[in-house]
Write an enzyme that holds these catalytic residues in place. Structure first.
Site, PDB file in Angstrom:
ATOM      1  N   ARG A  70       0.832  -1.217   0.000  1.00  0.00           N
ATOM      2  CA  ARG A  70       0.000   0.000   0.000  1.00  0.00           C
ATOM      3  C   ARG A  70       0.869   1.271   0.000  1.00  0.00           C
ATOM      4  O   ARG A  70       0.590   2.251   0.697  1.00  0.00           O
ATOM      5  CB  ARG A  70      -0.976   0.004   1.177  1.00  0.00           C
ATOM      6  N   GLY A  98     -21.801   4.424  14.300  1.00  0.00           N
ATOM      7  CA  GLY A  98     -21.237   3.264  14.986  1.00  0.00           C
ATOM      8  C   GLY A  98     -19.783   3.398  15.344  1.00  0.00           C
ATOM      9  O   GLY A  98     -19.413   3.377  16.517  1.00  0.00           O
ATOM     10  N   SER A  99     -18.921   3.556  14.359  1.00  0.00           N
ATOM     11  CA  SER A  99     -17.489   3.567  14.632  1.00  0.00           C
ATOM     12  C   SER A  99     -17.012   4.967  14.992  1.00  0.00           C
ATOM     13  O   SER A  99     -17.566   5.971  14.532  1.00  0.00           O
ATOM     14  CB  SER A  99     -16.712   3.050  13.427  1.00  0.00           C
ATOM     15  N   CYS A 153     -22.051   8.493   7.865  1.00  0.00           N
ATOM     16  CA  CYS A 153     -21.451   7.167   7.941  1.00  0.00           C
ATOM     17  C   CYS A 153     -20.624   7.087   9.221  1.00  0.00           C
ATOM     18  O   CYS A 153     -20.609   8.022  10.025  1.00  0.00           O
ATOM     19  CB  CYS A 153     -20.590   6.930   6.687  1.00  0.00           C
ATOM     20  N   HIS A 201     -16.686  11.707   4.813  1.00  0.00           N
ATOM     21  CA  HIS A 201     -15.634  11.353   3.867  1.00  0.00           C
ATOM     22  C   HIS A 201     -14.805  12.564   3.450  1.00  0.00           C
ATOM     23  O   HIS A 201     -13.973  12.476   2.556  1.00  0.00           O
ATOM     24  CB  HIS A 201     -16.224  10.659   2.640  1.00  0.00           C
ATOM     25  N   LEU A 251       1.083   3.488  -2.257  1.00  0.00           N
ATOM     26  CA  LEU A 251       0.373   4.673  -2.752  1.00  0.00           C
ATOM     27  C   LEU A 251      -0.417   5.325  -1.627  1.00  0.00           C
ATOM     28  O   LEU A 251      -0.432   6.559  -1.504  1.00  0.00           O
ATOM     29  CB  LEU A 251      -0.547   4.287  -3.909  1.00  0.00           C
ATOM     30  N   CYS A 298     -25.237   3.890   2.822  1.00  0.00           N
ATOM     31  CA  CYS A 298     -24.497   5.103   2.476  1.00  0.00           C
ATOM     32  C   CYS A 298     -23.986   5.050   1.041  1.00  0.00           C
ATOM     33  O   CYS A 298     -23.792   3.975   0.481  1.00  0.00           O
ATOM     34  CB  CYS A 298     -23.322   5.317   3.425  1.00  0.00           C
TER      35      CYS A 298
END
Length: 774
Positions: free
Chosen positions: A24, A447-448, A741, A709, A26, A658
């Site tokens: 990962r 939730g998170s 979200c 986001h 990038l 979402c």
């Protein structure tokens, strides 16, 4: 060209590959750039190195023609908007000042400027940035990226083929810009856009490109005669250009249907078609339109979206039939390999028996190369590979991993009543109000909460044995205490424990369910720098013990306010996993639903008064063709109800969705029979609230007022504006206030400020409502 010569000319290719790098790289480079730790030059150098690695690996694995232009810092549709000059007015100054910073501003927004809307790429879990267009949009070609990346691959001595989002799909994916009438159709801009594509094609031709691929996946959906006529006009005009490379028009994810005849008649040089799953119908339809005599056909016979090994004999049979339908047949995956992990050999923890059944991106390119060689040289040239493939397929079909009699017996015993609550919604709502005693416009989160570096380190330390379970559990308890304390101080009405123990909303459960496998390095891009590791659903599913009850009960013991139990629903457990392809999805969904039903019932028994079962994937998994949707929605909604219908009426069931288009599944949302649903609404300016109201949706709704986001912090005034707009569609007694979200990917400073503003907005708007004393 004869069938024999078509076979001899067979080559291997792909439409795109994973962008992130084996570690990962990038993601780390882009996020480092955002934080000021990585320079623009270093970011570009990292990106160039990843492109070189991808192309060279493809060539090493036997791919004759490599794709260029599929690489992206964030999203390939956003790249297309840059290529055609479709930069929103609010971002133009940033783009003109610094192209890279402006690009990321369009993707993520800034504190002062909102980003582009984000939604799902067809029926995948990849998210793209929605182009914003209007009657005043002026397009302008900028082929810098496309020409430069083509040149990089050419300099390596490879045979590159630039891949672009096609003009028809680009316009069909677009939406009216803010302030433009909602009935504006971006496709009306086609004649304005085509000269820009012509200029880009000419630039690529001048750079040495022999072929250019134009992706038109939107044409596999049901299209009106006007839209099909637009496609015909687009490729008539582009095909008539004199200064252009050869054009390969690609579709994937489903059958082309009526659009196949349109493209087959167009003056283009080849088509790339999907021949897997429902798209296998392309074989019949291609024969019906007379094939592609004298032209190139790229046959997507290896599934580019799932991780199971290919059935080589079946693919060779398909390829053999196609030889009689085209002038040249090449072999490919069904779509870009962006949707699968990079390399299955990097997964040492997977049972060796199961490992034989898996093919990630590198294994798929090897499969494509094998099939191309078999097509060109005959099956004797790949006899060893065919024998090994037959043995691996037989191993999977006969394995006890894939068939558990007790699980199948339980699923077969399900009755109609198992999928329905004991009382209708209106009766449940009354007893839930009496039990919960919430104010009007109750506030909650999805939730998170932020997954801090300390939490990730603690999980890594536990896995590595550097800390014991007791130490880890204490860290989780401390995090839950802090999350609850913040929510209570901020004034949130229905709390969550923050999910600090969870690595991912699907993987966490997959690791605790029999039948699932988790990967260590199986990363797949979801959006931007957000990567997930979809688990692999390899066998029959069951729940050996409770998965969430301990931490939810602990959180509830710390507060008098309700704490939501948090689960991922059965449809999303399938959609965000690599599902088994050896039985109908509905059968697998029922098994998962029964496992989750046990968890929901245990949460209720432990004292949970509110339980949220998230189904963000319900819309994204919707079949692309309308004729295929009723069957899907029947098993999808049944599986949700089966998971949630074992509780008493006073237990409030929530669900969450979402970043998708919800208008065409409103009835299915109603069929879920959830008491409360929360949905993305901030970037789409409360559009979903209007859609639900227009459809007469009768239940409680939480349209998001905080776009999680983006790193920007919405002010209380901004959230209040959205909330008041929501109230125009949904009455106050049925309206909740929440983010779009979960908050996992955000940092604590912005989360604190944003949630405090959200509660302030709810308090302000609530105070002006009749009945606010409640």
């Amino acid at each position: 060209m004869t069938s024999k010569s078509a076979a001899a000319a067979a080559r291997a290719t792909v439409y795109g590959c994973p962008r992130q790098g084996s570690n990962r790289e990038l993601k780390r480079a882009v996020e480092g750039y955002w934080k000021g730790r990585v320079t623009a030059a270093a970011l570009r150098e990292t990106a160039a190195g990843l492109r070189r690695t991808n192309w060279c690996r493809l060539a090493e694995d036997g791919i004759h023609e490599v794709p260029t232009g599929d690489f992206s810092y964030y999203d390939h549709v956003l790249d297309t908007s840059v290529m055609v000059g479709a930069v929103p007015a609010r971002h133009r100054e940033a783009v003109e000042t610094d192209g890279l910073d402006g690009y990321f501003a369009m993707a993520r927004g800034t504190q002062d400027v909102a980003p582009l809307e984000m939604t799902k790429w067809f029926d995948t879990n990849y998210h793209y940035l929605v182009p914003e267009l209007g009657p005043d949009t002026v397009f302008a070609a900028d082929s810098t990226k496309q020409v430069a990346e083509f040149g990089e691959a050419l300099a390596l001595g490879l045979s590159p083929r630039p891949v672009l989002v096609g003009p028809v799909t680009y316009l069909l994916l677009a939406k009216p810009a803010p302030g433009v009438a909602t009935d504006f159709e971006p496709l009306t801009l086609l004649d304005r856009l085509l000269p820009v594509y012509a200029e880009v094609l000419a630039d690529l031709r001048a750079a040495g490109a022999r072929w250019v691929q134009l992706d038109e996946p939107a044409l596999v959906q049901d299209r009106t005669p006007a839209e099909l006529n637009a496609a015909a006009r687009a490729y008539r005009d582009l095909g008539a250009l004199t200064d252009r490379p050869k054009l390969l028009v690609a579709s994937y994810f489903d059958r082309l249907g009526e659009a196949l005849a349109v493209l087959a008649k167009a003056p283009v040089d080849g088509l790339a078609l999907d021949f897997t799953g429902p798209a296998a119908a392309n074989l019949r339809d291609l024969a019906a339109v007379g094939g592609l005599p004298g032209r190139r056909l790229v046959a997507g016979v290896v599934d580019g979206r799932n991780v199971w090994i290919n059935n080589h004999q079946q693919s060779l049979t398909t390829l053999g039939t196609l030889l009689g339908l085209a002038g040249r047949v090449d072999v490919a995956a069904s779509c870009s390999l962006l949707h699968v992990p990079l390399d299955a050999t990097a997964e040492p923890d997977i049972d060796p028996q199961v490992a034989r059944w898996l093919a990630f991106a590198r294994q798929k390119t090897a499969e494509i190369a094998t099939l191309a060689r078999g097509l060109a040289q005959g099956t004797d040239a790949i006899a060893a590979e065919l024998a090994a493939n037959r043995a691996d397929l037989a191993s999977r079909a006969g394995s006890t991993i894939t068939h558990e009699p007790a699980v199948r017996a339980r699923a077969a015993a399900v009755t109609e009543s198992d999928g329905h609550r004991e009382a209708p919604y209106q009766q449940r709502a009354a007893v839930q109000r009496d039990r919960l005693r919430l104010p009007l416009l109750p506030t909650t989160t999805i939730g998170s909460f932020p997954q801090t570096a300390q939490l990730r380190t603690a999980r890594a330390d536990l896995r590595a044995g550097r800390i014991d379970t007791a130490t880890y559990d204490k860290r989780i308890e401390t995090e839950i205490q802090e999350v609850l304390a913040f929510q209570e101080k901020a004034g949130v009405d229905v709390l969550v424990h923050g999910e600090p123990e969870r690595n991912d909303m699907v993987q966490y459960f997959a690791e605790r369910l029999v039948g699932y496998l988790a990967t260590r390095h199986g990363w797949v891009q979801s959006y931007g720098t957000r990567y997930v590791r979809p688990p692999i659903l390899a066998g029959d599913v069951s729940r050996p013990e409770p998965m969430t009850v301990r931490w939810t009960a602990y959180a509830q013991s710390l507060t008098a306010r309700p704490v939501k139990g948090m689960l991922t629903g059965p449809v999303t457990m399938l959609a965000w996993s690599f599902v088994r392809d050896d039985q109908p999805l509905g059968e697998t969904a029922r098994q998962v639903a029964l496992a989750l039903r046990d968890e929901v019932n245990d949460l209720e028994a432990a004292g949970s008064s509110v339980i949220q079962v998230d189904e963000p994937a319900l819309r994204e998994t919707l079949p692309l063709r309308v004729a295929d949707r009723a069957g899907y929605l029947a098993w999808a909604t049944e599986s949700f109800r089966l998971a949630t219908s074992g509780v008493r009426s006073e237990t409030q069931i929530h669900t969450h969705m979402c970043y998708a288009e919800f208008g065409d599944i409103i009835r299915a949302i109603d069929d879920l029979d959830a008491d409360v649903i929360s949905l993305e609404a901030a970037r789409s300016h409360m559009q979903v609230a209007d859609e639900l109201a227009s459809a007469g949706y009768p239940r409680e709704v939480g349209p998001g007022v905080y776009d999680i986001h983006s790193p920007r912090v919405p002010s209380a005034a901004e959230a209040a504006v959205l909330l008041r707009k929501g109230l125009e569609a949904i009455p106050a007694e049925r309206l909740w206030v929440n983010p779009d979200c979960g908050l996992k990917t955000r940092g604590w400073p912005e989360v604190r400020a944003s949630l405090e503003n959200l509660v302030s907005a709810a308090t302000e708007v609530r105070a002006a409502l009749p009945g606010n004393a409640h």
